[in-house]
Design a protein around this motif. Structure first.
Motif, mmCIF file in Angstrom:
data_model
loop_
_atom_site.group_PDB
_atom_site.id
_atom_site.type_symbol
_atom_site.label_atom_id
_atom_site.label_comp_id
_atom_site.label_asym_id
_atom_site.label_seq_id
_atom_site.Cartn_x
_atom_site.Cartn_y
_atom_site.Cartn_z
ATOM 1 N N GLU A 130 56.739 45.414 47.500
ATOM 2 C CA GLU A 130 55.881 45.324 48.670
ATOM 3 C C GLU A 130 54.965 44.103 48.598
ATOM 4 O OE1 GLU A 130 54.104 48.858 50.203
ATOM 5 O OE2 GLU A 130 55.347 50.138 48.947
ATOM 6 N N PRO A 131 54.448 43.654 49.776
ATOM 7 C CA PRO A 131 53.620 42.443 49.793
ATOM 8 C C PRO A 131 52.423 42.466 48.844
ATOM 9 C CG PRO A 131 54.366 42.914 51.997
ATOM 10 C CD PRO A 131 54.841 44.059 51.147
ATOM 11 N N TYR A 132 51.758 43.622 48.675
ATOM 12 C CA TYR A 132 50.615 43.613 47.759
ATOM 13 C C TYR A 132 51.070 43.381 46.323
ATOM 14 C CZ TYR A 132 51.340 48.315 45.745
ATOM 15 O OH TYR A 132 51.828 49.404 45.060
ATOM 16 N N MET A 133 52.287 43.836 45.984
ATOM 17 C CA MET A 133 52.831 43.569 44.661
ATOM 18 C C MET A 133 53.141 42.081 44.503
ATOM 19 S SD MET A 133 55.514 46.746 44.390
ATOM 20 C CE MET A 133 54.994 48.448 44.659
ATOM 21 N N ILE A 134 53.699 41.488 45.560
ATOM 22 C CA ILE A 134 53.992 40.056 45.548
ATOM 23 C C ILE A 134 52.698 39.268 45.352
ATOM 24 C CG2 ILE A 134 54.862 38.151 46.961
ATOM 25 C CD1 ILE A 134 56.683 40.245 48.334
ATOM 26 N N PHE A 135 51.637 39.716 46.020
ATOM 27 C CA PHE A 135 50.339 39.057 45.872
ATOM 28 C C PHE A 135 49.885 39.074 44.426
ATOM 29 C CE2 PHE A 135 45.725 39.368 45.526
ATOM 30 C CZ PHE A 135 45.313 38.232 46.205
ATOM 31 N N PHE A 136 49.954 40.227 43.781
ATOM 32 C CA PHE A 136 49.453 40.335 42.416
ATOM 33 C C PHE A 136 50.372 39.662 41.400
ATOM 34 C CE2 PHE A 136 47.041 44.018 44.238
ATOM 35 C CZ PHE A 136 45.804 43.418 44.102
ATOM 36 N N LYS A 137 51.514 39.206 41.848
ATOM 37 C CA LYS A 137 52.375 38.371 41.009
ATOM 38 C C LYS A 137 52.088 36.888 41.244
ATOM 39 C CE LYS A 137 56.121 41.781 40.905
ATOM 40 N NZ LYS A 137 57.514 42.094 41.339
ATOM 41 N N GLY A 138 51.071 36.610 42.084
ATOM 42 C CA GLY A 138 50.678 35.238 42.344
ATOM 43 C C GLY A 138 51.544 34.524 43.357
ATOM 44 N N GLN A 139 52.313 35.276 44.157
ATOM 45 C CA GLN A 139 53.260 34.661 45.081
ATOM 46 C C GLN A 139 52.786 34.683 46.537
ATOM 47 O OE1 GLN A 139 56.948 36.713 44.234
ATOM 48 N NE2 GLN A 139 56.934 36.056 42.101
ATOM 49 N N SER A 140 51.533 35.006 46.753
ATOM 50 C CA SER A 140 50.923 34.843 48.073
ATOM 51 C C SER A 140 49.435 34.589 47.887
ATOM 52 C CB SER A 140 51.168 36.054 48.973
ATOM 53 O OG SER A 140 50.593 37.217 48.447
ATOM 54 N N ALA A 141 48.841 33.876 48.856
ATOM 55 C CA ALA A 141 47.425 33.529 48.763
ATOM 56 C C ALA A 141 46.553 34.510 49.517
ATOM 57 C CB ALA A 141 47.199 32.116 49.310
ATOM 58 N N ILE A 142 47.054 35.012 50.652
ATOM 59 C CA ILE A 142 46.358 36.019 51.462
ATOM 60 C C ILE A 142 47.372 37.091 51.834
ATOM 61 C CG2 ILE A 142 44.995 36.495 53.525
ATOM 62 C CD1 ILE A 142 44.468 33.496 53.788
ATOM 63 N N THR A 143 47.039 38.345 51.600
ATOM 64 C CA THR A 143 47.934 39.450 51.951
ATOM 65 C C THR A 143 47.129 40.576 52.564
ATOM 66 O OG1 THR A 143 49.550 38.967 50.216
ATOM 67 C CG2 THR A 143 49.507 41.213 51.055
ATOM 68 N N THR A 144 47.477 40.955 53.775
ATOM 69 C CA THR A 144 46.809 42.081 54.419
ATOM 70 C C THR A 144 47.216 43.376 53.720
ATOM 71 O OG1 THR A 144 48.586 42.197 56.062
ATOM 72 C CG2 THR A 144 46.620 40.959 56.661
ATOM 73 N N ALA A 145 46.221 44.172 53.368
ATOM 74 C CA ALA A 145 46.477 45.425 52.656
ATOM 75 C C ALA A 145 45.221 46.268 52.675
ATOM 76 C CB ALA A 145 46.902 45.157 51.208
ATOM 77 N N GLY A 146 45.384 47.565 52.519
ATOM 78 C CA GLY A 146 44.250 48.467 52.449
ATOM 79 C C GLY A 146 43.451 48.261 51.179
ATOM 80 N N PRO A 147 42.177 48.659 51.177
ATOM 81 C CA PRO A 147 41.335 48.439 49.998
ATOM 82 C C PRO A 147 41.775 49.218 48.769
ATOM 83 C CG PRO A 147 40.182 49.752 51.657
ATOM 84 C CD PRO A 147 41.430 49.238 52.306
ATOM 85 N N TRP A 148 42.674 50.196 48.948
ATOM 86 C CA TRP A 148 43.191 50.921 47.785
ATOM 87 C C TRP A 148 43.915 49.976 46.826
ATOM 88 C CZ3 TRP A 148 48.447 50.709 47.060
ATOM 89 C CH2 TRP A 148 49.215 50.332 48.176
ATOM 90 N N THR A 149 44.393 48.829 47.336
ATOM 91 C CA THR A 149 45.145 47.896 46.494
ATOM 92 C C THR A 149 44.261 47.158 45.494
ATOM 93 O OG1 THR A 149 44.926 46.198 48.221
ATOM 94 C CG2 THR A 149 46.928 47.531 48.234
#
Length: 432
Positions: free
Chosen positions: A264-283
């Motif tokens: 999922e996009p939040y996982m991609i974000f935490f792998k450093g593969q996105s700069a801004i990712t819309t997601a709930g604060p639970w992430t």
């Protein structure tokens, strides 16, 4: 259900699923025919097995015993899947639990079928709780429960400040146009392949929530007047969908290579593969506790228009009282105790959740304990209840599928939206 099991006070707690069985034995005892007095009363309270929720619930019971020593609350905990099924079976019997912890999306079905006891002070509760949070607990002019938390999935996003600095961006965007310009600067490529997504709004939830928000931010709505049918055949809906498509096809700040995959996009974000990712604060807690990432923050997302950044949201977890409870008044008194500001604040802090109660969200002590969620909390007044979706999974999937078809040139925006409108309205008609 990860978004409903949110852990967002990342530096304090980590909420996680630890599924295990729990006995469902235990019946009502000590009937007071709905009257609250000093006679012994036993209340049965069913909840799902989220560790931080359970701990906070136990603390509420301990504190209530000091106030009402004649009331015993039997907390019965169930693994999530079993919990959902037990509610479906038990609520239509003569011996259901007195109090049930329900997700807001479920409540209207039970209220509609006459299985829940309405609150005597519904207007007061409506004034205390954000509209988007209490919306799912309302039916036919009455309030059938009280939400503890706000299930917010948009209006803010995960962001890497260092990537902003490296791209020469020194302030948060204040308009949608500025956000797009920043996203283009932040996007990285290797040939035609995106290696770092500048602005990622491609999770299943984000696609739907931002589509609906973009409609609302243009001053329109996606429901008819009595919320029995959706209307996507509007210029506002077409513009909203086109903007989401353009993120991929025109602005090229993200792609759909991961849509429908476990990554999922939040996982991609935490792998450093996105700069801004819309997601709930639970992430936030997911990043720190699961991915061991700490060099990120949570930024506000500006409105798509020059109008306020309104958005649609589902109601979160809260408590309802069974219509068949022989102790309904005593049950409601306990639910009201949970809503008292001091108790509600303690519950939200312990469970790492966004408060549904306005007073708690505005309490400085809350943000002092959870500074990373400032952007989400400030957005709460702009929330609107998403409406009676009937079948939430189907509603969302129809929009997601149409979005993917438009991006992949399998249909036009107008034809895709007409298909989504038709399919969803057929479902809504069948559920009425």
């Amino acid at each position: 259900m990860k978004k409903t099991m949110a852990s967002i006070l990342a530096l304090l707690l980590m909420a996680s699923f630890a599924l295990a069985g729990c006995s469902d034995k235990g019946n009502h005892s000590g009937s007071n025919n709905g009257q609250s007095d000093d006679k012994p009363v036993k209340l049965v309270w069913w909840v799902h097995e989220n560790p931080s929720f359970v701990e906070a619930n136990k603390k509420l019971i301990e504190d209530y015993k000091k106030v009402k020593p004649n009331v015993t609350v039997d907390l019965q905990v169930f693994p999530y899947d079993a919990f959902v099924q037990k509610i479906r079976v038990s609520m239509n019997t003569k011996n259901p639990p007195d109090i049930v912890q329900m997700f807001g999306t479920w409540v209207r079905e039970y209220a509609k079928n006459g299985l829940l006891e309405p609150a005597a002070n519904g207007a007061e509760l409506e004034a205390e709780v954000y509209p988007a949070a209490i919306g799912g607990f309302q039916y036919d002019g009455k309030v059938y429960g009280v939400p503890h938390e706000f299930n917010i999935e948009n209006a803010a996003a995960l962001r890497y400040p260092q990537m902003f600095k490296e791209a020469g961006i020194d302030k948060d965007p204040s308009t949608w146009a500025e956000l797009l310009e920043d996203a283009k600067k932040l996007t990285r490529r290797s040939g035609d392949k995106i290696t770092v997504r500048g602005l990622d709004i491609t999770s299943n939830d984000s696609i739907v929530f931002y589509f609906l928000a973009f409609i609302q931010q243009q001053g329109a709505d996606f429901w008819n007047d009595d919320q029995t049918q959706v209307n996507f055949s509007t210029p506002e809906a077409a513009k909203a969908m086109q903007e989401l498509v353009d993120l991929v096809k025109v602005h090229k700040v993200t792609d759909l290579t991961k849509l429908g995959t476990p990554d999922e996009p939040y996982m991609i974000f935490f792998k450093g593969q996105s700069a801004i990712t819309t997601a709930g604060p639970w992430t936030i807690a997911e990043g720190i506790n699961t991915f061991n990432v700490e060099n990120f923050d949570y930024m506000p997302i500006p409105s798509f228009t020059d109008q306020p950044a309104v958005f649609s949201s589902e109601s979160g977890w809260g408590e309802v009282v069974s219509k068949q409870s022989p102790n309904s008044q005593a049950a409601w008194e306990f639910v009201q105790f949970m809503m008292e500001e001091e108790n509600a604040l303690a519950w939200n802090l312990h469970t790492s959740s966004i408060p549904a109660n306005k007073h708690v969200a505005e309490d400085p002590k809350y943000l002092e304990s959870a500074p990373l969620v400032k952007a989400a909390v400030e957005a709460l007044p702009n929330g609107r209840w998403i409406g009676p979706l009937a079948d939430r999974d189907y509603f969302f999937q129809v929009i997601i599928d149409v979005y993917a078809e438009i991006v992949h040139d399998k249909t036009s925006v107008q034809d895709g939206l007409k298909k989504a409108e038709t399919d969803i309205n057929k479902m809504l008609q069948a559920k009425q």
